[in-house]
Design a protein around this motif. Structure first.
Motif, short mmCIF file in Angstrom:
data_model
loop_
_atom_site.label_atom_id
_atom_site.label_comp_id
_atom_site.label_asym_id
_atom_site.label_seq_id
_atom_site.Cartn_x
_atom_site.Cartn_y
_atom_site.Cartn_z
N ILE A 143 114.33 87.23 7.17
CA ILE A 143 114.54 88.28 6.16
C ILE A 143 113.29 89.16 6.06
O ILE A 143 113.38 90.39 6.04
N LEU A 144 112.11 88.52 6.01
CA LEU A 144 110.87 89.29 5.94
C LEU A 144 110.71 90.21 7.15
O LEU A 144 110.35 91.39 7.01
N LEU A 145 110.97 89.68 8.36
CA LEU A 145 110.85 90.50 9.56
C LEU A 145 111.86 91.64 9.56
O LEU A 145 111.54 92.77 9.94
N ASP A 146 113.08 91.34 9.12
CA ASP A 146 114.10 92.38 9.07
C ASP A 146 113.73 93.46 8.07
O ASP A 146 113.86 94.66 8.36
N LEU A 147 113.24 93.08 6.91
CA LEU A 147 112.81 94.06 5.92
C LEU A 147 111.65 94.90 6.44
O LEU A 147 111.56 96.10 6.14
N SER A 148 110.78 94.31 7.24
CA SER A 148 109.65 95.08 7.77
C SER A 148 110.11 96.14 8.76
O SER A 148 109.40 97.12 8.99
N ARG A 149 111.29 95.98 9.33
CA ARG A 149 111.83 96.95 10.30
C ARG A 149 112.70 98.03 9.63
O ARG A 149 113.08 99.00 10.28
N ARG A 150 113.07 97.85 8.40
CA ARG A 150 113.93 98.80 7.69
C ARG A 150 113.13 99.99 7.19
O ARG A 150 111.95 99.85 6.86
N PRO A 151 113.79 101.15 7.07
CA PRO A 151 113.09 102.31 6.50
C PRO A 151 112.62 101.99 5.08
O PRO A 151 113.38 101.46 4.27
#
Length: 157
Positions: A84-92
């Protein structure tokens, strides 16, 4: 202790190569089987190039370092929180809505992906949209229930 540390370095190099070269193998199986294989190869190399193998100090050093690595690897490999943290870091804007996060990680990661693993390993079958445990799946479920009872685990997740 030096031999055990060098064997651990050989283990790290081995898994880095194996994980990059073999896309078909599961990473969890790769790191575990490599731990045993490298231990045997390192012991053979010690016998081949050394006078005597200080087995207990070798085993303690290699075993401790390898198990520490396996614990960290397992946590990083399976952690939905880290995904989740990695995915959030890739989101605008490094953010996303609660519903989107829940759909991706609870439904997809926790349910659909794991169901496919259960099916692939022959623990269940699917027929007309219904999942049914195979004999192998029943044996595993019974064993897991037994272990949970022994350690007084009421829920798992």
């Amino acid at each position: 202790m030096v031999e055990g540390f060098l064997a651990f370095l050989l283990y790290l190099a081995t898994i880095m190569l194996r994980l990059r070269l073999s896309k078909a193998a599961r990473p969890s199986a790769t790191v575990v089987t490599s731990a045993a294989l490298v231990c045997l190869v390192a012991l053979a190399l010690c016998l081949l190039f050394g006078d005597a193998v200080p087995f207990w100090s070798f085993a303690a050093t290699y075993g401790f370092l390898t198990l520490c690595f396996l614990m960290v690897f397992g946590a990083v490999y399976k952690s939905i929180s880290l995904r989740i943290l990695l995915d959030l870091s890739r989101r605008p804007g490094h953010r996303d809505g609660y519903d989107a996060v829940m759909a991706r990680y609870i439904v997809e990661e926790s349910y659909q992906s794991r169901l496919s693993v259960i099916l692939e390993n022959g623990y269940a079958t699917v027929n007309s949209g219904h999942y049914a445990l195979t004999e192998r799946g029943r044996r595993l479920a019974t064993a897991v229930r037994g272990v949970q009872r022994v350690f007084n685990i009421e829920t798992s997740g």
